[in-house]
Structure formats: C-alpha cells, structure tokens
Scaffold this motif. Sequence first.
Motif, PDB file in Angstrom:
ATOM      1  N   SER A 215      30.442  37.197 -20.061  1.00  0.00           N
ATOM      2  CA  SER A 215      31.574  37.144 -20.980  1.00  0.00           C
ATOM      3  C   SER A 215      31.883  38.517 -21.553  1.00  0.00           C
ATOM      4  O   SER A 215      33.050  38.906 -21.682  1.00  0.00           O
ATOM      5  N   GLU A 216      30.838  39.268 -21.865  1.00  0.00           N
ATOM      6  CA  GLU A 216      31.043  40.611 -22.396  1.00  0.00           C
ATOM      7  C   GLU A 216      31.326  41.618 -21.294  1.00  0.00           C
ATOM      8  O   GLU A 216      32.077  42.577 -21.496  1.00  0.00           O
ATOM      9  N   ARG A 260      25.973  53.049 -13.696  1.00  0.00           N
ATOM     10  CA  ARG A 260      25.553  51.725 -13.199  1.00  0.00           C
ATOM     11  C   ARG A 260      24.111  51.424 -13.597  1.00  0.00           C
ATOM     12  O   ARG A 260      23.787  50.290 -13.989  1.00  0.00           O
ATOM     13  N   THR A 261      23.239  52.424 -13.525  1.00  0.00           N
ATOM     14  CA  THR A 261      21.846  52.207 -13.945  1.00  0.00           C
ATOM     15  C   THR A 261      21.756  52.044 -15.463  1.00  0.00           C
ATOM     16  O   THR A 261      20.910  51.306 -15.959  1.00  0.00           O
ATOM     17  N   TRP A 262      22.615  52.741 -16.210  1.00  0.00           N
ATOM     18  CA  TRP A 262      22.628  52.565 -17.662  1.00  0.00           C
ATOM     19  C   TRP A 262      22.983  51.131 -18.045  1.00  0.00           C
ATOM     20  O   TRP A 262      22.406  50.556 -18.957  1.00  0.00           O
ATOM     21  N   LEU A 263      23.967  50.579 -17.344  1.00  0.00           N
ATOM     22  CA  LEU A 263      24.476  49.259 -17.702  1.00  0.00           C
ATOM     23  C   LEU A 263      23.503  48.144 -17.345  1.00  0.00           C
ATOM     24  O   LEU A 263      23.413  47.136 -18.047  1.00  0.00           O
ATOM     25  N   GLY A 264      22.786  48.293 -16.249  1.00  0.00           N
ATOM     26  CA  GLY A 264      21.879  47.246 -15.803  1.00  0.00           C
ATOM     27  C   GLY A 264      22.620  46.105 -15.140  1.00  0.00           C
ATOM     28  O   GLY A 264      23.824  46.182 -14.857  1.00  0.00           O
ATOM     29  N   ASP A 265      21.915  45.021 -14.903  1.00  0.00           N
ATOM     30  CA  ASP A 265      22.509  43.854 -14.273  1.00  0.00           C
ATOM     31  C   ASP A 265      23.252  43.011 -15.305  1.00  0.00           C
ATOM     32  O   ASP A 265      23.095  43.186 -16.517  1.00  0.00           O
ATOM     33  N   VAL A 266      24.044  42.087 -14.802  1.00  0.00           N
ATOM     34  CA  VAL A 266      24.799  41.165 -15.656  1.00  0.00           C
ATOM     35  C   VAL A 266      24.276  39.753 -15.439  1.00  0.00           C
ATOM     36  O   VAL A 266      24.100  39.310 -14.295  1.00  0.00           O
ATOM     37  N   GLU A 267      24.002  39.059 -16.521  1.00  0.00           N
ATOM     38  CA  GLU A 267      23.504  37.687 -16.464  1.00  0.00           C
ATOM     39  C   GLU A 267      24.689  36.733 -16.427  1.00  0.00           C
ATOM     40  O   GLU A 267      25.400  36.580 -17.418  1.00  0.00           O
ATOM     41  N   VAL A 268      24.915  36.117 -15.273  1.00  0.00           N
ATOM     42  CA  VAL A 268      26.069  35.227 -15.135  1.00  0.00           C
ATOM     43  C   VAL A 268      25.747  33.787 -15.521  1.00  0.00           C
ATOM     44  O   VAL A 268      26.648  32.977 -15.710  1.00  0.00           O
ATOM     45  N   ALA A 269      24.486  33.445 -15.620  1.00  0.00           N
ATOM     46  CA  ALA A 269      24.084  32.082 -16.000  1.00  0.00           C
ATOM     47  C   ALA A 269      23.853  32.044 -17.505  1.00  0.00           C
ATOM     48  O   ALA A 269      22.810  32.473 -17.993  1.00  0.00           O
ATOM     49  N   SER A 270      24.828  31.523 -18.256  1.00  0.00           N
ATOM     50  CA  SER A 270      24.738  31.572 -19.715  1.00  0.00           C
ATOM     51  C   SER A 270      24.085  30.338 -20.318  1.00  0.00           C
ATOM     52  O   SER A 270      23.752  30.334 -21.498  1.00  0.00           O
ATOM     53  N   GLY A 271      23.892  29.288 -19.548  1.00  0.00           N
ATOM     54  CA  GLY A 271      23.391  28.042 -20.104  1.00  0.00           C
ATOM     55  C   GLY A 271      21.890  27.894 -20.057  1.00  0.00           C
ATOM     56  O   GLY A 271      21.382  26.778 -19.912  1.00  0.00           O
ATOM     57  N   THR A 294      18.019  32.743 -26.804  1.00  0.00           N
ATOM     58  CA  THR A 294      19.167  32.393 -25.967  1.00  0.00           C
ATOM     59  C   THR A 294      20.048  33.624 -25.759  1.00  0.00           C
ATOM     60  O   THR A 294      19.874  34.642 -26.432  1.00  0.00           O
ATOM     61  N   PRO A 295      21.010  33.576 -24.841  1.00  0.00           N
ATOM     62  CA  PRO A 295      21.907  34.722 -24.663  1.00  0.00           C
ATOM     63  C   PRO A 295      22.676  35.039 -25.943  1.00  0.00           C
ATOM     64  O   PRO A 295      23.172  34.146 -26.622  1.00  0.00           O
ATOM     65  N   PHE A 296      22.776  36.326 -26.274  1.00  0.00           N
ATOM     66  CA  PHE A 296      23.583  36.786 -27.395  1.00  0.00           C
ATOM     67  C   PHE A 296      24.956  37.167 -26.860  1.00  0.00           C
ATOM     68  O   PHE A 296      25.095  37.546 -25.711  1.00  0.00           O
ATOM     69  N   THR A 297      25.966  37.067 -27.700  1.00  0.00           N
ATOM     70  CA  THR A 297      27.329  37.346 -27.250  1.00  0.00           C
ATOM     71  C   THR A 297      28.111  38.075 -28.326  1.00  0.00           C
ATOM     72  O   THR A 297      27.560  38.487 -29.357  1.00  0.00           O
ATOM     73  N   SER A 298      29.417  38.246 -28.115  1.00  0.00           N
ATOM     74  CA  SER A 298      30.274  38.926 -29.084  1.00  0.00           C
ATOM     75  C   SER A 298      30.500  38.049 -30.304  1.00  0.00           C
ATOM     76  O   SER A 298      30.493  36.817 -30.208  1.00  0.00           O
ATOM     77  N   ASP A 299      30.747  38.672 -31.446  1.00  0.00           N
ATOM     78  CA  ASP A 299      30.915  37.900 -32.678  1.00  0.00           C
ATOM     79  C   ASP A 299      32.129  36.979 -32.623  1.00  0.00           C
ATOM     80  O   ASP A 299      32.082  35.844 -33.109  1.00  0.00           O
ATOM     81  N   TYR A 300      33.229  37.425 -32.001  1.00  0.00           N
ATOM     82  CA  TYR A 300      34.417  36.569 -31.968  1.00  0.00           C
ATOM     83  C   TYR A 300      34.208  35.361 -31.059  1.00  0.00           C
ATOM     84  O   TYR A 300      34.727  34.275 -31.331  1.00  0.00           O
ATOM     85  N   LEU A 301      33.429  35.515 -29.990  1.00  0.00           N
ATOM     86  CA  LEU A 301      33.132  34.371 -29.134  1.00  0.00           C
ATOM     87  C   LEU A 301      32.152  33.428 -29.812  1.00  0.00           C
ATOM     88  O   LEU A 301      32.241  32.206 -29.656  1.00  0.00           O
ATOM     89  N   SER A 302      31.223  33.965 -30.583  1.00  0.00           N
ATOM     90  CA  SER A 302      30.278  33.115 -31.303  1.00  0.00           C
ATOM     91  C   SER A 302      30.985  32.318 -32.393  1.00  0.00           C
ATOM     92  O   SER A 302      30.679  31.139 -32.611  1.00  0.00           O
ATOM     93  N   PRO A 343      31.069  31.534 -22.908  1.00  0.00           N
ATOM     94  CA  PRO A 343      29.705  32.048 -23.081  1.00  0.00           C
ATOM     95  C   PRO A 343      28.624  30.981 -23.125  1.00  0.00           C
ATOM     96  O   PRO A 343      27.438  31.324 -23.162  1.00  0.00           O
ATOM     97  N   ALA A 344      29.002  29.694 -23.125  1.00  0.00           N
ATOM     98  CA  ALA A 344      28.005  28.617 -23.176  1.00  0.00           C
ATOM     99  C   ALA A 344      28.373  27.571 -22.130  1.00  0.00           C
ATOM    100  O   ALA A 344      29.013  26.576 -22.437  1.00  0.00           O
ATOM    101  N   GLN A 345      27.967  27.828 -20.893  1.00  0.00           N
ATOM    102  CA  GLN A 345      28.305  26.922 -19.803  1.00  0.00           C
ATOM    103  C   GLN A 345      27.046  26.404 -19.138  1.00  0.00           C
ATOM    104  O   GLN A 345      26.099  27.154 -18.891  1.00  0.00           O
ATOM    105  N   ASP A 346      27.076  25.133 -18.813  1.00  0.00           N
ATOM    106  CA  ASP A 346      25.989  24.542 -18.053  1.00  0.00           C
ATOM    107  C   ASP A 346      26.238  24.802 -16.572  1.00  0.00           C
ATOM    108  O   ASP A 346      27.385  24.823 -16.111  1.00  0.00           O
ATOM    109  N   ALA A 347      25.163  24.979 -15.826  1.00  0.00           N
ATOM    110  CA  ALA A 347      25.293  25.304 -14.410  1.00  0.00           C
ATOM    111  C   ALA A 347      25.978  24.202 -13.616  1.00  0.00           C
ATOM    112  O   ALA A 347      26.540  24.451 -12.550  1.00  0.00           O
TER     113      ALA A 347
END
Length: 786
Positions: A215-216, A260-271, A294-302, A343-347
């Motif tokens: 999401s971010e 790209r190494t600074w950013l790291g991987d992206v977690e696509v499974a939020s649930g 649990t996964p942390f997210t942006s304040d407006y999405l939370s 940001p909160a999805q079940d697989a």
Amino acid sequence: MAPGPKTGPALFLGLELATDQLRASIVDESLELVGVECVDFDTELPEYQTQGGIFTTPGDAYTTPVDMWVKALDFLLEKLTRNHDLTRIKSIGGCAQHALVWWKSTPIPSFPALDPRLPFHSQLPPNTFSLPNTPVAQDTSAHTHALALEALLGGPDLMAARVGTCANASLLAAQLLRVRESWTSDVWSRTGKIQLASQFLASMVVGEWVNMGESEACATGMWVHASAGAGTQGASGLGRWDEGVLEIVGGSREEGRRIRTWLGDVEVASGRKVAHISRYLCERYGFESDTIVTPFTSDYLSSYLSLCPSPGDAVLSFGPMDTLLTPAQHYLPTRLYSLFPHPAQDASEKRRYIAMLSSRNADVPRALVRDMYTKSWSAFDRLVAIVPPGGSIGLDDKLFSFWLLQGDSYPLSHVKGIYRFETGIKVNEFRDLRANPRCLLESQVLSFRFRWSKMIATGVLGSNNNRSRGNVAQTPGPTSPQGQNPRSNIASSLGLSFDPYDYSPLPARILVTGAAANFPSVANLAGDVFNAPVFMPSTQVDSAQVVPHRNAPATGFPGRASLGGAYFARWIWGKERSSAIGGSSTGRGLGGFEEEIRRLHGKRWVASSGTPLRTNVNTPVGGNGGSGANSGTSTPYGHRSGLGSTVFVEEEEEEVEEMERASGILASSVFAGGFADRDLGRDISRMRTLTGSTLDTVTSSGSIGPSTTFTTPDLNSGAGSPGGGVGAVVPQTTTLTPVTALPTSDAEAQIGLAKVAEADVDAFMTYAAIVPEYCRLEGMLCKSLV
C-alpha cells in the motif's frame, strides 16, 4: 491516569507516529477502548524546540528530528509500563505519518543490537542517521523535483499508467531526487538504508528490518503494481520496483541499484503477522515473547481502517492535508486520483483497493483566512454559517475563491496564489469580506465533489448499483418542459462530463474526521455539497466538547489512526488464533477486515444491551462513554480532567452579531486590508479561561507559524495584541459550540459513528447550480488563463 488492571483478557495495542505526538491506544477483544497514552513532542520533549512537532525553514521545507521520535518511543513505553499490564497485550499494530528515515551504512545490514538495560535513545544517537532532520508530509520542497520526474516519464498520464501515481511533493522518488541534487554529497554517500516512518516504527518494535507494505510502495512513484489477472492477493507477487525510475532518481544505473538495496523488498501479503516482538522490549518492558506484530501502514490508511467504510462511503479528512478516501474495486490508475491496495486483505479474498483524492491547501488557507478576517475559530464558524451558499443571495453573482498557497498535485500542480472571482471576473478582494471563510470552504469541498465525479467516470469504484444511497431521498433532477432531458444532455449543455444535479453516483455517507469538521457549519457544508448524511467518530465528537478545534485529540481520547492499528492487530490475532487451533469453529478473524470488525462491534453491542462504545479512558467503568446513539446531544463524561471544565471567553462578539444584522456591501474604508480591530478584530480573538492562565499567542496574519498553519491551534490560545480598547467594551461571554451528535441509528452507533449533519436536497441543488462555474474557473486557472 490510574494504572489499568494487571490481570485479565487479551489486549491489543495500536501505535501512531503523528506529526505532533506519538500515540498509543489499547482495546480489548471486543474492541472496547481500555487505554490511551501519548507523548507530545512540543511539551514533553522541549529540548528539540519544535512547533507542532516540526521545524520550518524559509521556503517550503518542513522537517522533524528523527532523534525526537526515538526518545518519544522510550517515553511512551515507560508510560505504558506504568499504567498497563503489558503481558496482556497479544498483538501490536501501528502507523506513521508520511516521512523518511535515512540510516547510515554503519548498522547495515542487520538492525542494531540493543541492550535491554538501556533505553533506545542512548543506543541510537542522532549520528545513527545520515539525515538527522527528515522532511514530513507537509514538506513541499520536492515539488519541482516531482514535476521534473513526471516530465521525464512522459507527463502525468504516462507516469500514472507506469507507477500508479503522478507528481506530488510527497513521492518518495521526489524526496530522493531532491536529496541527491540539493543536499551535500555526504548525506547520500553515508546512507545505507531508507525506511518510511511506519517501517521505522515497526522495526523498532520487532528489532529487525521490516519490509515496506505494498500500500505504501504504491505511493512512492517507483513501484509497479501487478494486478492484471490477479484474482487473489497471492497472485500479485509480480509487482516490482521500476528500474527505469530508480535510474532517473539515482542519476545512473549503478545508483539506481543502490537505491533498490536501500528500499528492500515489498511485503505484498498484508493479512498476516510480520514477526514477534523483539527480545529487547520483552526484557526491558515486560511484553510476552509470543506477542505478534502486524504490518504497519500510513496514518491516513489506518484512520480509514478504524472507520470500517462500506462500498458507498467516502472518508473526508480535514487536516494539514485534506483527503477523501473511498473503497475501489479495480486497479485503474490515472492522474485523477491515487490508488492503493487495501492494507488489510485476506489472502483468500478478491483484491480490493482504496482511491484517494487529496489537497495540500487545507489547514494552511483555513488558518490564514481565520487570521485575516476573524482572528477566532468561533467567529470563522459563525461567518460560514450566516453567509449564503456561494457567498451571495443572488443567483448570478456567486463568489468563488481558490487559495493555492502550496504546490499541489494534478490538475493544480503548476498553479500557485490566491484567486477570487465575482460575477466571473477576477478581483483582488470581495466587496463583502464576510464571504471569504465560506467561499474558501466551499472551494475546498467543491473540489472534491468535482474530482469525485471525474473519478466515478473511470469505473475504478465499480458498478454504481452497489452504491446504495441509504436513507437519502431519491428525488429526480430537473427536467425539460417536455419532460425529457437525459442526464447526458444536461451535462453537455453545461459543458461538463457529468450531470451536477445527479447525486446517485455520489457517496451514500460522508464519514468526516479532522479538526475543521468539529464545527457544525463545516459538517453541514459537506453534507449539502454531496447530499449525504455526515457521520463523525464518537471519539471525536466527545473530544470536541473538551477541545473544540485541535487536530490532536483531547487528553484521554484516542487518535483514529492508533485505533485503526489496534483494530488491525485484533484482526490478525484472531486469524492467527483460528489457524493455530486448526479450524473455523471459533468464527474468529476468518472474514475480511471490515466484515470481522463489524461482527465484533455487533457482538459487543448485543452483549452490552446497546451501550455505545467508550470514547475516552476518563469515563467511569460501566458508565456511558459514548455520544452516538439516539441521544441528539453528547453524553456527559463523568469524571474527567480539568480540561473539561475550561470555559472560553470571547470579547466583543456583539460585533459579529452586528455584522450578521448588517445588509448590503461593507464599506471598503472600514475594511482596508482586513477587518478593523473593532470588527471581528483583535479584541474578539482573545480568549481566556476562568483560571486566568497565561496562554501562548497564536500567529497573527502578519506572521504565520507552523502551530497555526499545520497543527490548527488549540482554542485554548488566541491571537491578538494587548490593549486594543478593552476598557470601552463590556465583555460578552460566548461558549464555543462544536458539533454535537444528532439521533443516530443503531447500525452506525454500534461501530462508533454519530450523525452530525443530515442530507439536504434543496441545498444540494443550490450547489449543483454553481458547479459548472466552479469547474470553468478552475479550468482557467489550470490553463493559466487568469
């Protein structure tokens, strides 16, 4: 506050790293509020000398010290340890403002090892970070870099099609580009990792590097979201960082790979959970080692998650940036809006998205207009209420204003300045200065109305058949004398792509948050423009009775974003628990996020015989802590702090009443440069408590500081100069009246919402009539024709 019970059922912690505070909210298994703590940066960490949690520098730069966040986390954890049994906390969620943390290469690749005998702050000193003071969401210093990146990618349409968004100053890509081009080279060369503030906060809790959520990532301007053929969340693993964009940002292919190494991987499974809590926090503060994070997210999405919006809802948030978020069914990126995976999805569920419209010109213009024309939020609200829609009673002389003080996103990315129009002609100032507050707010809300209609046309929100208008009466729009006038013909005749009189595509409900929504005139205006009932979280309704106009909640009241983190933590814990016991017989956490949160709220509602959710921790146990259901007014709080007994005094409010009674055009000689002292001026603005405590002075129109422009000052403070002829006037005591709850149905009350404004078809039609002119004037601004 008194320490909470040290034994009992499971609790869930939500953290929120906001601009001005670090907040924590604790809920139980039924989502009842049981604890609130916060650390206020300005008052509890005065050594950093921030104002509203930020530093300002000449230009558009707004930054905050990362070191302050680290120390605040120490303070917050100490408060939690004193007042709550942390062994009962089973899951931790959280969120943060949009900002970056630049780590030096020294602690990379592993997260720094921490000694539980020492606080965070002593082990992560300021020199741990290559950029000690990082830009925050309000910062617009990277706006030109965002536009340059957009141009290199072929313009807003091609950029949106490629990376899901077009230029705006908050893009991570633009921030990186600015640091590389504008800062000293050692900042770039010493950096080993960058994290969004939400990742940073999560990493501090977990004790290891935490990946960014998708999401971010979709808001960075560098991520390619793969949604084609993705029926479930697991199918979207093809998303990737765009190497071409990284190369542009880094200046070379090698530097692009470094980013790209600074950013790291992206977690696509939020649930699912991220990890368990760190050994450091267990040993130092007493958390259990099996506490999940649990996964942390942006304040407006939370904040969005905490409100559990339905498909037909829109979440309208008034703050340093105004945002409007709504559920979306498809991934159809365009330059018209921003789009994020939920940001909160079940697989197992179909992919869902959130569409967002935003405006940077929000609290800044509102505070400036207040300072220029009223000097108090009470008078500001009253002027909005008494001035007719469009600033004038006449049908052909409506007034329009555009306060574009900061670089914004498309279509206003190249427009800056203050523009006023009377009878379609640009003027330097309205003849009737009273119209300025209302015209400003109308412009801000009508902008969302206009952009919503353009967004609907893309199909991103799905079929309109699912957007039930609920209890809003379905009255037909205007028809021709022959009784036939198709919607398309109406739109064509008005020069629009949509029919402004047709409200069936508009939101069924408006869920409002933010300080500006605390006044009835603003809530009513939102309901009128969209012809929809307006609901506000009961926590904010009750908080507004204590502090009528402030972005931070009153003492003892939770922040919505921290509640969203706690709700998310409860949902993930339920899923993990169900999985652990091997079956669905418990019925815990198996549905989608909104479905499960509504189920838990409904279960608590039945078990408590319809008792509203507790809105603050000062309410006596077993007392009625809510303001929502079927009362028509806010429920008394019971025992609370001295804040609740504050009485505000405004002097010379009779001048406002004189203006309300006045007719015709106000003499320009009286109002040269704004209202004179005796007309809504300095004396009105001075507000005192009965205790006579000395209060800080809010910024006047001559000097606008961050506490005014970005944190919307507390009504405990006022603007003005000493003296001002008080002796000649008998002070008039006027209680500032924030929004209160109207009778609310059980369906909304049980999830913690209170109705604050009704839909009004007649008012909607009035605004529909001026939408074409608003659109025409905005188009002229975008084309630089005025």
